[in-house]
Design a protein around this motif. Sequence first.
Motif, PDB file in Angstrom:
ATOM      1  N   TRP A 133       0.873  -1.293  -0.101  1.00 48.69           N
ATOM      2  CA  TRP A 133       0.145   0.064  -0.097  1.00 48.69           C
ATOM      3  C   TRP A 133       0.979   1.168  -0.078  1.00 48.69           C
ATOM      4  O   TRP A 133       1.955   1.200   0.696  1.00 48.69           O
ATOM      5  N   LYS A 181      -3.727   0.691  -3.042  1.00 49.27           N
ATOM      6  CA  LYS A 181      -2.885  -0.619  -3.309  1.00 49.27           C
ATOM      7  C   LYS A 181      -2.366  -0.511  -4.316  1.00 49.27           C
ATOM      8  O   LYS A 181      -2.519  -0.085  -5.493  1.00 49.27           O
ATOM      9  N   THR A 196      -8.892  -2.001  -3.464  1.00 41.27           N
ATOM     10  CA  THR A 196      -7.792  -0.899  -3.778  1.00 41.27           C
ATOM     11  C   THR A 196      -7.593   0.340  -2.826  1.00 41.27           C
ATOM     12  O   THR A 196      -6.630   1.066  -2.987  1.00 41.27           O
TER      13      THR A 196
END
Length: 147
Positions: free
Chosen positions: A37, A145, A121
């Motif tokens: 991330w 992400k 995401t």
Amino acid sequence: MRKIFLMLTSLIAVLGCSSNDESSNIVDTPENLIGSWKIMGYYTTFDIDAQPPTDNFHLIDNINEITFNTNNTFSQIVGSVNHHGTYNVSYDNVLTLNYTRNFPTEPNYSEFVEISLLNETTLETKVNSNEFCGTDAVVGYKYNKIN
């Protein structure tokens, strides 16, 4: 009499299955959390409460990435510094990061953040902080992400 017996039986079953063990609050790692991330930005309650209100989201363009592994370890790059340690997630969506420091003179420490959003995401976390002007504030971080 039968109702009283059933209520007592239910109460005994609930009490027998409950535990004061803090580790019982830990859940399996959410599958969406696994991966790398990149931090995109942050906001604070001061931004929200400002008159007039501000956009309340501040972009971060320096390197700040964190990777969560399936074995409950993580690695984090902040600028040119690498951190690592272990993590867990509790039923109340608190992500605990247990940092192992890089240098013997630095103590290990833990950080606790609330996961406010997690999907394929986006990861958003919130932390209460008294670092801002000596008063309690909420700081929220948004990550995207990257793999």
